[in-house]
Design a protein around this motif. Structure first.
Motif, PDB file in Angstrom:
ATOM      1  N   CYS A  79     -30.482 -47.203 -11.406  1.00  0.00           N
ATOM      2  CA  CYS A  79     -31.219 -47.105 -10.141  1.00  0.00           C
ATOM      3  C   CYS A  79     -30.251 -46.918  -8.974  1.00  0.00           C
ATOM      4  O   CYS A  79     -30.543 -46.166  -8.041  1.00  0.00           O
ATOM      5  N   ARG A 101     -37.996 -43.957 -10.510  1.00  0.00           N
ATOM      6  CA  ARG A 101     -37.479 -45.281 -10.912  1.00  0.00           C
ATOM      7  C   ARG A 101     -38.533 -46.356 -10.645  1.00  0.00           C
ATOM      8  O   ARG A 101     -38.691 -47.291 -11.419  1.00  0.00           O
ATOM      9  N   CYS A 138     -30.230 -52.230 -11.012  1.00  0.00           N
ATOM     10  CA  CYS A 138     -29.374 -51.804 -12.127  1.00  0.00           C
ATOM     11  C   CYS A 138     -28.515 -50.582 -11.775  1.00  0.00           C
ATOM     12  O   CYS A 138     -28.797 -49.869 -10.814  1.00  0.00           O
ATOM     13  N   CYS A 187     -36.719 -50.710 -11.658  1.00  0.00           N
ATOM     14  CA  CYS A 187     -37.211 -50.068 -12.882  1.00  0.00           C
ATOM     15  C   CYS A 187     -37.606 -51.056 -13.969  1.00  0.00           C
ATOM     16  O   CYS A 187     -38.135 -50.657 -15.001  1.00  0.00           O
ATOM     17  N   CYS A 205     -33.939 -55.428 -13.701  1.00  0.00           N
ATOM     18  CA  CYS A 205     -33.824 -54.661 -12.456  1.00  0.00           C
ATOM     19  C   CYS A 205     -35.120 -54.801 -11.654  1.00  0.00           C
ATOM     20  O   CYS A 205     -36.208 -54.698 -12.208  1.00  0.00           O
TER      21      CYS A 205
END
Ligand code: ZN
Length: 115
Positions: free
Chosen positions: A84, A106, A81, A54, A51
């Motif tokens: 998130c 995040r 992701c 994060c 991601c």
């Protein structure tokens, strides 16, 4: 000036996904530089990846936000992701400090994981 004239394939996206697409995932990074967003959609991920926010793992088959932008002359692709995305949705729809904190956490997590 930022260019947000995005040609999205938005058919088949849920209301939630369309709401998430309205959240700029990288507002801090760009300052006043020109960016062009080529693509900002939801896709079913075919391989695992990380991601962009994060730094957590995205698994094969997960539905993720995919954003392709040109920034400083370079074309880059980002995946975001499901956790998130859910947090971005809350940030976009809930007017509370908790929702805002959760969204900024995040990014904090991404900084921690990158180090
Ligand atoms: Zn994430």
């Amino acid at each position: 000036m930022r260019d947000y004239s995005i040609k999205n394939r938005q058919e088949g996206l849920t209301e939630q996904e369309l709401t998430i697409l309205r959240v700029d995932p990288f507002p801090e990074d760009k300052g006043d530089n020109d960016i062009t967003v080529f693509r900002d959609v939801f896709v079913n991920r075919r391989t695992s990846a990380r991601c962009a926010i994060c730094r957590g793992w995205i698994c094969k088959g997960q539905r993720v936000r995919k954003r392709v932008e040109k920034f400083d002359g370079m074309v880059k692709s980002f995946l975001i992701c499901p956790i998130c995305c859910a947090t971005a949705y809350r940030f976009a729809t809930e007017d509370s400090t908790e929702a805002e904190d959760a969204w900024f956490d995040r990014y904090e997590l991404g900084i921690m994981r990158a180090n």
